[in-house]
Design a protein around this motif. Structure first.
Motif, PDB file in Angstrom:
ATOM      1  N   VAL A 409       0.816  -1.215   0.000  1.00  0.00           N
ATOM      2  CA  VAL A 409       0.000   0.000   0.000  1.00  0.00           C
ATOM      3  C   VAL A 409       0.851   1.267   0.000  1.00  0.00           C
ATOM      4  CG1 VAL A 409      -1.881  -1.192   1.179  1.00  0.00           C
ATOM      5  CG2 VAL A 409      -0.224   0.117   2.516  1.00  0.00           C
ATOM      6  N   LYS A 410       2.153   1.137   0.238  1.00  0.00           N
ATOM      7  CA  LYS A 410       3.008   2.328   0.252  1.00  0.00           C
ATOM      8  C   LYS A 410       3.351   2.800  -1.152  1.00  0.00           C
ATOM      9  CE  LYS A 410       5.079   1.178   4.734  1.00  0.00           C
ATOM     10  NZ  LYS A 410       6.321   0.839   5.463  1.00  0.00           N
ATOM     11  N   SER A 411       3.124   1.950  -2.142  1.00  0.00           N
ATOM     12  CA  SER A 411       3.368   2.361  -3.533  1.00  0.00           C
ATOM     13  C   SER A 411       2.382   1.610  -4.422  1.00  0.00           C
ATOM     14  CB  SER A 411       4.809   2.053  -3.945  1.00  0.00           C
ATOM     15  OG  SER A 411       5.032   2.460  -5.282  1.00  0.00           O
ATOM     16  N   VAL A 412       1.264   2.277  -4.708  1.00  0.00           N
ATOM     17  CA  VAL A 412       0.151   1.646  -5.415  1.00  0.00           C
ATOM     18  C   VAL A 412      -0.019   2.305  -6.771  1.00  0.00           C
ATOM     19  CG1 VAL A 412      -2.345   1.296  -5.381  1.00  0.00           C
ATOM     20  CG2 VAL A 412      -1.016   1.038  -3.280  1.00  0.00           C
ATOM     21  N   ASP A 413      -0.104   1.507  -7.826  1.00  0.00           N
ATOM     22  CA  ASP A 413      -0.394   2.090  -9.140  1.00  0.00           C
ATOM     23  C   ASP A 413      -1.754   1.637  -9.672  1.00  0.00           C
ATOM     24  OD1 ASP A 413       0.137  -0.535  -9.700  1.00  0.00           O
ATOM     25  OD2 ASP A 413       1.612  -0.137 -11.279  1.00  0.00           O
ATOM     26  N   LYS A 414      -2.468   0.850  -8.911  1.00  0.00           N
ATOM     27  CA  LYS A 414      -3.814   0.394  -9.300  1.00  0.00           C
ATOM     28  C   LYS A 414      -4.666   0.310  -8.035  1.00  0.00           C
ATOM     29  CE  LYS A 414      -2.203  -3.417 -11.182  1.00  0.00           C
ATOM     30  NZ  LYS A 414      -0.768  -3.132 -11.378  1.00  0.00           N
ATOM     31  N   LEU A 415      -5.863   0.877  -8.076  1.00  0.00           N
ATOM     32  CA  LEU A 415      -6.716   0.874  -6.883  1.00  0.00           C
ATOM     33  C   LEU A 415      -8.173   1.127  -7.289  1.00  0.00           C
ATOM     34  CD1 LEU A 415      -6.740   0.769  -3.735  1.00  0.00           C
ATOM     35  CD2 LEU A 415      -6.546   3.274  -3.778  1.00  0.00           C
ATOM     36  N   THR A 416      -9.077   0.404  -6.621  1.00  0.00           N
ATOM     37  CA  THR A 416     -10.514   0.634  -6.831  1.00  0.00           C
ATOM     38  C   THR A 416     -11.218   0.589  -5.478  1.00  0.00           C
ATOM     39  OG1 THR A 416     -10.488  -0.433  -9.016  1.00  0.00           O
ATOM     40  CG2 THR A 416     -12.639  -0.182  -7.940  1.00  0.00           C
ATOM     41  N   PHE A 417     -12.013   1.617  -5.215  1.00  0.00           N
ATOM     42  CA  PHE A 417     -12.927   1.606  -4.073  1.00  0.00           C
ATOM     43  C   PHE A 417     -14.354   1.492  -4.608  1.00  0.00           C
ATOM     44  CE2 PHE A 417      -9.789   4.292  -1.439  1.00  0.00           C
ATOM     45  CZ  PHE A 417      -9.335   3.174  -0.749  1.00  0.00           C
ATOM     46  N   GLU A 418     -15.159   0.652  -3.955  1.00  0.00           N
ATOM     47  CA  GLU A 418     -16.589   0.567  -4.280  1.00  0.00           C
ATOM     48  C   GLU A 418     -17.377   0.699  -2.985  1.00  0.00           C
ATOM     49  OE1 GLU A 418     -17.877  -2.663  -7.101  1.00  0.00           O
ATOM     50  OE2 GLU A 418     -15.812  -3.342  -6.773  1.00  0.00           O
ATOM     51  N   VAL A 419     -18.537   1.321  -3.066  1.00  0.00           N
ATOM     52  CA  VAL A 419     -19.406   1.426  -1.901  1.00  0.00           C
ATOM     53  C   VAL A 419     -20.867   1.416  -2.373  1.00  0.00           C
ATOM     54  CG1 VAL A 419     -19.303   3.960  -1.867  1.00  0.00           C
ATOM     55  CG2 VAL A 419     -19.899   2.710   0.216  1.00  0.00           C
ATOM     56  N   ILE A 420     -21.697   0.635  -1.675  1.00  0.00           N
ATOM     57  CA  ILE A 420     -23.149   0.608  -1.917  1.00  0.00           C
ATOM     58  C   ILE A 420     -23.782   1.346  -0.752  1.00  0.00           C
ATOM     59  CG2 ILE A 420     -25.181  -0.833  -2.250  1.00  0.00           C
ATOM     60  CD1 ILE A 420     -23.324  -3.072  -3.194  1.00  0.00           C
ATOM     61  N   ALA A 559     -18.785  -2.203   1.284  1.00  0.00           N
ATOM     62  CA  ALA A 559     -17.647  -1.409   0.797  1.00  0.00           C
ATOM     63  C   ALA A 559     -16.549  -2.386   0.389  1.00  0.00           C
ATOM     64  CB  ALA A 559     -17.161  -0.450   1.870  1.00  0.00           C
ATOM     65  N   ARG A 560     -15.839  -2.035  -0.697  1.00  0.00           N
ATOM     66  CA  ARG A 560     -14.816  -2.938  -1.237  1.00  0.00           C
ATOM     67  C   ARG A 560     -13.558  -2.139  -1.589  1.00  0.00           C
ATOM     68  NH1 ARG A 560     -19.072  -5.189  -5.750  1.00  0.00           N
ATOM     69  NH2 ARG A 560     -20.615  -6.062  -4.293  1.00  0.00           N
ATOM     70  N   MET A 561     -12.428  -2.785  -1.434  1.00  0.00           N
ATOM     71  CA  MET A 561     -11.141  -2.192  -1.816  1.00  0.00           C
ATOM     72  C   MET A 561     -10.376  -3.236  -2.628  1.00  0.00           C
ATOM     73  SD  MET A 561      -8.093  -0.950   0.740  1.00  0.00           S
ATOM     74  CE  MET A 561      -6.428  -0.623   0.147  1.00  0.00           C
ATOM     75  N   TRP A 562     -10.040  -2.864  -3.870  1.00  0.00           N
ATOM     76  CA  TRP A 562      -9.344  -3.773  -4.781  1.00  0.00           C
ATOM     77  C   TRP A 562      -7.961  -3.208  -5.110  1.00  0.00           C
ATOM     78  CZ3 TRP A 562     -12.225  -8.030  -6.709  1.00  0.00           C
ATOM     79  CH2 TRP A 562     -13.611  -7.977  -6.489  1.00  0.00           C
ATOM     80  N   LYS A 563      -6.984  -4.066  -5.229  1.00  0.00           N
ATOM     81  CA  LYS A 563      -5.660  -3.595  -5.665  1.00  0.00           C
ATOM     82  C   LYS A 563      -5.493  -3.889  -7.160  1.00  0.00           C
ATOM     83  CE  LYS A 563      -3.025  -7.689  -4.118  1.00  0.00           C
ATOM     84  NZ  LYS A 563      -1.834  -8.104  -3.349  1.00  0.00           N
TER      85      LYS A 563
END
Length: 657
Positions: A409-420, A559-563
């Motif tokens: 998580v200290k160096s991320v180049d892809k990320l998705t947050f989802e929330v319903i 809620a979702r967190m994807w790398k």
């Protein structure tokens, strides 16, 4: 020598009909089906100037009469008695007769017709064969005078009351009931005489017969079922009943069903489950057997519930078995049961206790001592949790980053947050999920209504505060247009332009985003450090951002967190999907997965079911509001808010608006 029995027409005062009327009774009457209107004589014969009274045996009250031709006969009604009077000196036809009809009408518009025939003189006739008829003991028959001249007198021989009971004359009918067998070839003769001295003789023989029933079996759905009735077609009166269970001796004790008889009608009243033979015996020793089966009670739950719902996957519920046959057992829980239920038991008092485990529907099997079985569907429903101004979820991503598993998580180049979620109110910078100063879904600033969604991210070379706003305006209860949303924000550090690196999907559809400044084509950040968090609460937050006045004001389901960079196809496919705990944990890209559907109060945390593990559990925090000094602290999620309002509410799957 003959004994004469004289019968005069019953006047309206002889048998008064009590009518009770009140507004409540009328209201109740209106909702009940109207009864048929029935009279005890549908045709009468009169001499000119004579009258007769006809009884109303069934109807709905408020009676009135309409003669077709009052030159032939008039009619009046008093209570449930109709008096018909033939008009004096009415004009007769060539056969010295005439006729008309009297209509009897009640308050529900039901109608009965009485045919009225008038003559100067009638032959006396009845509806029985000339040679008379036979009866068996206890049998009752109505005799109708078809034509005659009124003032009828009925005579029977001395001592005939041993054999027959002759009832009162009503209009032109009277009943005869057999009491005892007559001697062979010595019938009892009933003589009818009218006021013109016309007579008719009716011979009646009372025979000994073999007992015969209309039916020899009865089946009851359960011990509380309604009574059933079996007619005695022939018999000799004086009926008694004994009961035989299996191969036991007949006994007078009625344990399974109780039998009684009145006017040749046997009543069977169930008492308990089982099979029994009811032996019917008349006074002459003739027997018949009725095979009776009383089925056991169906298993029923209190309130006649046929299914069970638990709103939340940590909810427990109890419900009692209200009816059945005792010794209740629950079938061994299946794999399917254990997928959705933590436990299910029935105690010795017939109380079923169920504890939920995960959302979905399964079925429990309940049995009892009689072998009855109930398949009970149990549904664990998804609910949302209200994260209003007072509570939010705090996920310590900094702690996670210190683990070997979370160093990425200290160096991320892809990320998705989802929330319903469902916005319950609206305000400037209202925040839903993300990391303050890094990657955040919130609303725009500057006003508190008609807000656009906003994706805020870390400063780039072209701007210190890059933000991208949706075209859609967010609905909320504050504006009376609240609705469920699924919003995904996606970061792709491999893109060369900011407008391509930061995207938003609303209900599975890619949203057209407008940058708050002139940096759509500027170079984005190619990596993000998810621990480089701004604001006062340096954590991944759901229902708030880093500044504790930026409340979420929303109901949250998932809620979702994807790398990974989630595509429109993937987002739309999984829009409302409920991943199982196992599915979420095994998906290496789904790092964080929080389902806010526990449904119970005083919850301290919502576990992370994603592959990131327990270091990403979402803890409930309380935040200051109103005049309180701004602060935040670990807390629990109460079951209610704003007094007694439930914090847990049903969920709807969002769709494109």
């Amino acid at each position: 020598m003959k004994r004469k029995l004289s019968f005069l027409f019953l006047s309206a005062l002889t048998i008064p009909f009590l009518m009770v009327s009140c507004s409540d009774d009328k209201e109740e009457q209106e909702v009940k089906p109207a009864a048929d209107l029935v009279v005890d004589n549908s045709s009468v014969t009169l001499l000119q100037g004579d009258e007769i009274t006809v009884g109303i045996t069934s109807g709905n009250g408020d009676y009135y009469v309409k003669p077709f031709d009052e030159s032939v006969a008039t009619a009046t009604v008093n209570g449930n008695r109709v008096t018909i009077k033939a008009t004096e000196n009415s004009e007769l036809e060539e056969n010295n007769r005439t006729e008309t009809t009297v209509l009897v009408i009640d308050g529900r518009k039901k109608v009965a017709r009485i045919q009225v025939q008038v003559a100067k003189l009638w032959n006396l006739t009845v509806d029985t064969p000339e040679e008379g008829f036979d009866l068996f003991i206890g049998e009752k028959r109505l005799i109708k005078i078809l034509t005659g001249n009124g003032d009828y007198q009925i005579s029977v021989p001395e001592g005939a009351d041993k054999y027959l009971e002759v009832g009162e004359l009503s209009g032109q009918t009277f009943p005869v009931t057999a009491k005892f067998e007559t001697e062979t070839d010595h019938p009892i003769e009933i003589t009818i005489t009218d006021k013109k001295d016309k007579t008719v003789v009716i011979p009646i023989v009372v025979n000994i017969v073999d007992l015969t029933l209309k039916s020899n079996e009865a089946v009851f759905a359960e011990p509380d079922a309604e009574s059933q009735y079996i007619a005695i077609e022939k018999g000799n009166g004086g009926y008694t009943f004994t009961y035989q269970v299996e191969d036991g001796e007949p006994t007078a004790e009625a344990t399974i069903v109780e039998a009684s008889e009145d006017e040749n009608l046997i009543t069977l009243k169930p008492k308990a489950r089982g099979d029994v033979k009811v032996i019917v015996t008349d006074q002459k020793g003739s027997e018949e057997v009725i095979a009776v089966k009383v089925n056991p009670y169906e298993i029923k739950l209190e309130g006649n519930a046929t299914s069970l719902s638990l709103n939340g996957f940590e909810v427990s519920k109890e419900i009692s078995i209200s009816r059945g046959n005792g010794e209740y057992k629950l079938a061994e829980l299946t794999d399917d049961n254990l997928k959705y239920l933590e436990s299910a038991t029935i105690d010795e008092n017939g109380k079923l206790a169920v504890k939920a485990k995960w959302m979905g529907t399964t079925a429990l099997t309940i049995t009892d001592a009689a072998g009855q079985k109930m398949e009970l569907p149990v549904t664990v429903n998804a609910v949302s949790s209200r994260l209003e101004h007072d509570r939010y979820l705090h996920i310590d991503i900094k702690k996670y980053a210190e683990s070997l598993q979370g160093a990425w998580v200290k160096s991320v180049d892809k990320l998705t947050f989802e929330v319903i979620f469902y916005p319950t109110s609206s305000r400037s910078l209202q925040s839903f999920i993300g990391l303050e100063g890094v990657f955040l879904l919130r609303c725009e600033s500057g006003k508190d209504t008609d807000l656009r969604f906003e994706l805020a991210t870390k400063k780039i070379s072209a701007d210190n505060d890059p933000r991208f706003r949706s075209k859609q305006i967010m609905g909320s209860d504050r504006q009376n247009n609240g609705k469920w949303y699924h919003v995904a924000i996606v970061y792709d550090g491999s893109q060369s332009k900011a407008k391509d690196a930061y995207t938003m999907y609303i209900n599975g559809v890619k949203e057209e985003l407008t940058p708050a400044g002139n940096y759509a084509d500027a170079e984005p950040n190619h990596t993000l450090n998810l621990t480089d968090i701004g604001g006062t609460d340096h954590a991944l937050l759901i229902g708030r951002s880093g500044e504790n006045w930026r409340y979420g004001y929303c109901k949250v389901y998932q809620a979702r967190m994807w790398k990974t960079v989630r595509t429109e196809t993937e987002i739309k496919r999984d829009l409302c999907k409920l991943f199982t705990k196992e599915e979420a944990n095994e998906n290496q890209d789904l790092v964080g997965y929080w389902v806010l559907s526990k449904g119970i109060g005083e919850t301290e945390k919502f576990e992370n079911w994603g592959s990131g593990g327990e270091d990403l559990d979402g803890y409930v925090y309380r935040q200051a509001f109103g005049n309180e000094e701004r602060s935040f602290e670990k807390s629990t999620l109460p079951a209610t808010y704003n007094g007694s309002k439930s914090r847990f509410e049903p969920v709807e799957c969002p769709h494109s608006y």
